[in-house]
Design a protein around this motif. Sequence first.
Motif, PDB file in Angstrom:
ATOM      1  N   CYS B  93      -6.284  -8.252   1.038  1.00 16.63           N
ATOM      2  CA  CYS B  93      -6.139  -6.790   1.049  1.00 16.63           C
ATOM      3  C   CYS B  93      -6.774  -6.241   2.325  1.00 16.63           C
ATOM      4  O   CYS B  93      -7.893  -6.595   2.680  1.00 16.63           O
ATOM      5  CB  CYS B  93      -6.804  -6.193  -0.178  1.00 16.63           C
ATOM      6  N   VAL B  94      -6.049  -5.365   3.025  1.00 19.96           N
ATOM      7  CA  VAL B  94      -6.602  -4.794   4.255  1.00 19.96           C
ATOM      8  C   VAL B  94      -7.182  -3.400   4.031  1.00 19.96           C
ATOM      9  O   VAL B  94      -7.559  -2.724   4.972  1.00 19.96           O
ATOM     10  CB  VAL B  94      -5.544  -4.744   5.378  1.00 19.96           C
ATOM     11  N   ARG B  95      -7.177  -2.958   2.775  1.00 19.71           N
ATOM     12  CA  ARG B  95      -7.682  -1.612   2.445  1.00 19.71           C
ATOM     13  C   ARG B  95      -6.989  -0.526   3.274  1.00 19.71           C
ATOM     14  O   ARG B  95      -7.630   0.347   3.847  1.00 19.71           O
ATOM     15  CB  ARG B  95      -9.207  -1.550   2.589  1.00 19.71           C
ATOM     16  N   CYS B  96      -5.668  -0.635   3.302  1.00 18.64           N
ATOM     17  CA  CYS B  96      -4.897   0.377   4.021  1.00 18.64           C
ATOM     18  C   CYS B  96      -4.744   1.631   3.190  1.00 18.64           C
ATOM     19  O   CYS B  96      -4.451   2.698   3.708  1.00 18.64           O
ATOM     20  CB  CYS B  96      -3.517  -0.178   4.384  1.00 18.64           C
ATOM     21  N   GLY B  97      -4.908   1.483   1.871  1.00 16.05           N
ATOM     22  CA  GLY B  97      -4.833   2.654   1.011  1.00 16.05           C
ATOM     23  C   GLY B  97      -3.424   3.102   0.666  1.00 16.05           C
ATOM     24  O   GLY B  97      -3.245   4.144   0.046  1.00 16.05           O
ATOM     25  N   ALA B  98      -2.416   2.292   1.023  1.00 20.30           N
ATOM     26  CA  ALA B  98      -1.042   2.691   0.696  1.00 20.30           C
ATOM     27  C   ALA B  98      -0.837   2.763  -0.813  1.00 20.30           C
ATOM     28  O   ALA B  98      -0.015   3.522  -1.306  1.00 20.30           O
ATOM     29  CB  ALA B  98      -0.046   1.708   1.304  1.00 20.30           C
ATOM     30  N   CYS B  99      -1.607   1.975  -1.553  1.00 17.02           N
ATOM     31  CA  CYS B  99      -1.445   1.951  -3.001  1.00 17.02           C
ATOM     32  C   CYS B  99      -2.217   3.084  -3.680  1.00 17.02           C
ATOM     33  O   CYS B  99      -2.016   3.351  -4.860  1.00 17.02           O
ATOM     34  CB  CYS B  99      -1.927   0.618  -3.554  1.00 17.02           C
ATOM     35  N   VAL B 117      -6.575  -0.062  -5.071  1.00 17.30           N
ATOM     36  CA  VAL B 117      -7.357  -0.865  -4.121  1.00 17.30           C
ATOM     37  C   VAL B 117      -8.820  -0.923  -4.539  1.00 17.30           C
ATOM     38  O   VAL B 117      -9.448  -1.984  -4.506  1.00 17.30           O
ATOM     39  CB  VAL B 117      -7.201  -0.349  -2.681  1.00 17.30           C
ATOM     40  N   CYS B 172       2.538  -1.992  -1.973  1.00 16.39           N
ATOM     41  CA  CYS B 172       1.608  -2.763  -1.157  1.00 16.39           C
ATOM     42  C   CYS B 172       2.371  -3.646  -0.181  1.00 16.39           C
ATOM     43  O   CYS B 172       3.273  -4.369  -0.573  1.00 16.39           O
ATOM     44  CB  CYS B 172       0.718  -3.640  -2.033  1.00 16.39           C
ATOM     45  N   PRO B 173       2.009  -3.610   1.096  1.00 15.73           N
ATOM     46  CA  PRO B 173       2.724  -4.426   2.080  1.00 15.73           C
ATOM     47  C   PRO B 173       2.629  -5.927   1.810  1.00 15.73           C
ATOM     48  O   PRO B 173       3.433  -6.678   2.349  1.00 15.73           O
ATOM     49  CB  PRO B 173       2.063  -4.053   3.408  1.00 15.73           C
ATOM     50  N   TYR B 174       1.668  -6.355   1.020  1.00 23.29           N
ATOM     51  CA  TYR B 174       1.578  -7.785   0.687  1.00 23.29           C
ATOM     52  C   TYR B 174       1.903  -8.034  -0.767  1.00 23.29           C
ATOM     53  O   TYR B 174       1.656  -9.121  -1.290  1.00 23.29           O
ATOM     54  CB  TYR B 174       0.181  -8.337   1.022  1.00 23.29           C
ATOM     55  N   ILE B 176       0.362  -7.033  -3.291  1.00 21.20           N
ATOM     56  CA  ILE B 176      -0.823  -7.224  -4.123  1.00 21.20           C
ATOM     57  C   ILE B 176      -0.625  -6.463  -5.427  1.00 21.20           C
ATOM     58  O   ILE B 176      -0.337  -5.269  -5.429  1.00 21.20           O
ATOM     59  CB  ILE B 176      -2.104  -6.750  -3.404  1.00 21.20           C
TER      60      ILE B 176
HETATM   61  S1  SF4 Z   1      -1.635  -1.325  -0.424  1.00 16.87           S
HETATM   62 FE1  SF4 Z   1      -2.215  -3.485  -0.647  1.00 16.87          FE
HETATM   63  S2  SF4 Z   1      -3.311  -3.987   1.237  1.00 16.87           S
HETATM   64 FE2  SF4 Z   1      -3.204  -1.742   1.130  1.00 16.87          FE
HETATM   65  S3  SF4 Z   1      -5.098  -1.181   0.111  1.00 16.87           S
HETATM   66 FE3  SF4 Z   1      -3.585  -1.362  -1.490  1.00 16.87          FE
HETATM   67  S4  SF4 Z   1      -3.782  -3.479  -2.226  1.00 16.87           S
HETATM   68 FE4  SF4 Z   1      -4.845  -3.357  -0.249  1.00 16.87          FE
END
Ligand code: SF4
Lengths: 349, 540
Positions: B93-99, B117, B172-174, B176
């Motif tokens: 997780c990069v903690r981008c906050g998209a979620c 996140v 989430c871009p990955y 997650i």
């Molecule tokens: S969208 Fe994915 S990568 Fe970004 S903060 Fe949420 S869990 Fe982490």
Amino acid sequence: MNALSSLVVVLLLAGVAWVGGALALLRPVFGLAVPGLAAGIFLVGVATRVVGWARTPVPFRIPTTCGQQRSLPWIKASWIECPWTRSGVVVRMALEVLLFRSLFRNTRGAITTEPVAQGHGTPAAAPEGFPRAARLVYGEQKWLWLAALAFHWSFLVVLLRHLRFFLEPAPALVGVLAAVDGFFQVGAPVVYAADIALLAALGYLLVRRSSDPQVRYLSLFQDYFALHLLLGLVATGVLMRYYVRPDIVAIKQLTLGLVTFAPVVPAHVSPLFFVHLFLLSVLLAYFPFSKLMHMAGVFLSPTRNLANTSRMRRHVNPWNPPVKVHTYEEWEDEFRDKLEAAGLPVERE
Amino acid sequence: MADQTPSPEQLTQVDYRPKGKSWLDPHVEFRKGTYCYSAAPKNLTYLGLPNPRQWQPFDQDWKLPPDWKDIILAGMKERLDRYRSFRLFMDICVRCGACADKCHFYLGSGDPKNMPVLRAELIRSVYRRYFTLAGRLLGSTVGARDLTEDVLKEWFYYFYQCTECRRCSVFCPYGIDTAEITMIGRELLTLVGCNINWVIEPAANCFRTGNHLGIQPHGFKDSIDFAVDELEEITGVRVEAPINRKGAEVLFVMPSADYFGTPHYYTLLGYLALFHEIGLDYTLSAFASEGGNFGLFTSHEMIKRLNAKIYAEAKRLGVKWIIGGECGHMWRVMHQYMDTMNGPADFLEVPVSPITHTRFDHAASTRMVHICEFTADLIRHGRLKLDVSRNDHWNVTFHDSCNPARAMGLIEEPRYIIRNTCRTFHEMPENTIREQTFCCGSGSGLGTDENLEMRLRGGFPRANAVRYVRDKHGVNVLACICAIDKATLPPLLEYWSPGVDVAGVHEFVGNALLMKGERDRTTDLRGEPFASAKEDRAHA
Ligand code: SF4
Ligand code: SF4
């Protein structure tokens, strides 16, 4: 706080490298030993992490389905968002990795009590005491996607451009790339679009992280550290390319020496270059232990790289353990009277 | 609804700016209305789960076993080695906050730890501290936290404020999936006996009697018989509903709420009418009398334990394949877990519809077909006589339940059925349906009364979209294919969007279905007059 402390750390690292680059005694350390070591840590570290993930089993087939499943032939199934073939998965992953498909979906949502324009979502007959305007609204939110995309792609372009420091003669690709990248020439030296994009994207990501209240709240030291480190790396690169103009021939001697395992440290390399090289080394050495591993991890994510064939093909869990169940026989024994009284069939009378 | 329930004004005063201390501070306040009560010891004992005792979340002393910390850490280690998902999601997780603002609980509460996140970080911070070098060396500087009782309490609070809906995972871009992390989190809590009763009691009931409600075989038969009588009263047609009959072609499994809850019950009437009309050779089972599986909200092991009866019963009864009723989390289990856990189902055959001869190849291995897939196929082949005007009193919208949408991709089948049985259908806004659907706010075992405030908050995004189509298009019924939805959406809508009912898709089928030998029907399965009947009366 985290933003500041990580900046200080990066500045300290840069300072150390500057001193190291200025002192003849330390130059071999910062010019050869450190980068060599960092590259080693990077390669071994990344490999170890990836192998570690790859060796961890995927007990269940748990893709997140983002479209219609393949079921009845006349229902149009979404072969990319809910893939059931290998090619579907490959395309889904490619979109994810190359274009950040999921991030593209991003919206911003929040409850608002702002007044609404007439005839748009306001309850026609609000019950007593009902907050007429309280509602959830969504906004487009593509900046994060754009900045992320700009950062990753321009970073790649800049990396590839650097091949000219490591290969002699530089591959044709690098020339083409540089020509395209420098297309919007403003003056001399050629200004590369990728450099601008890279700085702008990193700047946006840093500003977003430190000013958006939610993202700021959840950000850790290492989140800012990665950004500051990258910014430092890019800034020193830009300085050298456009302003300081160090001795390229000398640098190339050093870099070629590094990759051909015939190390030389030329005398006239600017300390700025050592800062650049050292920040890169730190980045490389830090990489395997950090969230930057998402670069490799994204390929292994079970919610994205599995086909939605859970009912089509059996998925085997290598550690599927036996569990205690309640068998039919036990159940029948417990409820025999009731089964018989209700006239339901039983196995044993 | 309890008197202390806050008003809509109070609940919509949401401030999204996180206040106060860093999230690393684990302290939570167990405020009434925002958590669920603990599992009763007798239920844990019955299931053989650890640490049965009397306690409540608001107690100071949770009576944990003395070595609880070692148990949790060992449990984490084991799961890190067994689930690539868990390990990877801890790492990347990069903690981008998209979620962040994709979670209905965050949108409805503004509590920053309800951002997916941060929900994941609650466990990730402990992972850092005990399983990574940086965390061991640098501690809180890099977001690592010691595992303390306060952290455990915080886990309990927030892992029972996630409905495992997977919406965050779409963005989430990955990929997650915080639901996956919550599942592991709840498993860890189970190891030291920190469960909620609304999950464990149904699980214990299900293990014993075969269904969540604890209905014993004679009670099951009574309910079904009653439904058969009622259907006859409405339609004039007497249907058969065999139970535990050997040698039938199909085993039909439904969530127990279908034969014990309202409005689920009308869906059951719909199934019974449909099966009769097409002459399906099927049986119900009083043993496999539950398709739902509250093991999903406990642990992977419990999923398997409760799910085992489905294949076992199919085998004992000698059926060829299985049809499953309308239920969300049940289908997560049937689709993504059953075959792997309790298969292979080599004693069954690849499902083929006896009416249309369609081979359901997409279920070739699991050999279980969703009722909506089955019915959509029937309609497509013109095998049902439908009078759509009999649903004219309904103005329909469709709520995609989380699991069918995001863990199966079952999206168009129910819509196809609705469009062919109802004349007025309106979709809710794009970003609240299909894979972006919003949870009812009460899934994953959180649908209990003491948790009402949180349910109303978490359900707001869904209700808000319903209110939108109610006001814009006059929608008066929310269709869905999930038993938990049918139980929890009615109070939610009554609170946020009054005037909208909740119905199962097969209720519409049952209304519209023209049955051979039926009497002149004037009411729907609820006993409400058809729109045409109403008009007649108005003209008379
Ligand atoms: S969208 Fe994915 S990568 Fe970004 S903060 Fe949420 S869990 Fe982490
Ligand atoms: S799974 Fe659903 S409830 Fe849980 S964190 Fe994600 S969006 Fe929120």
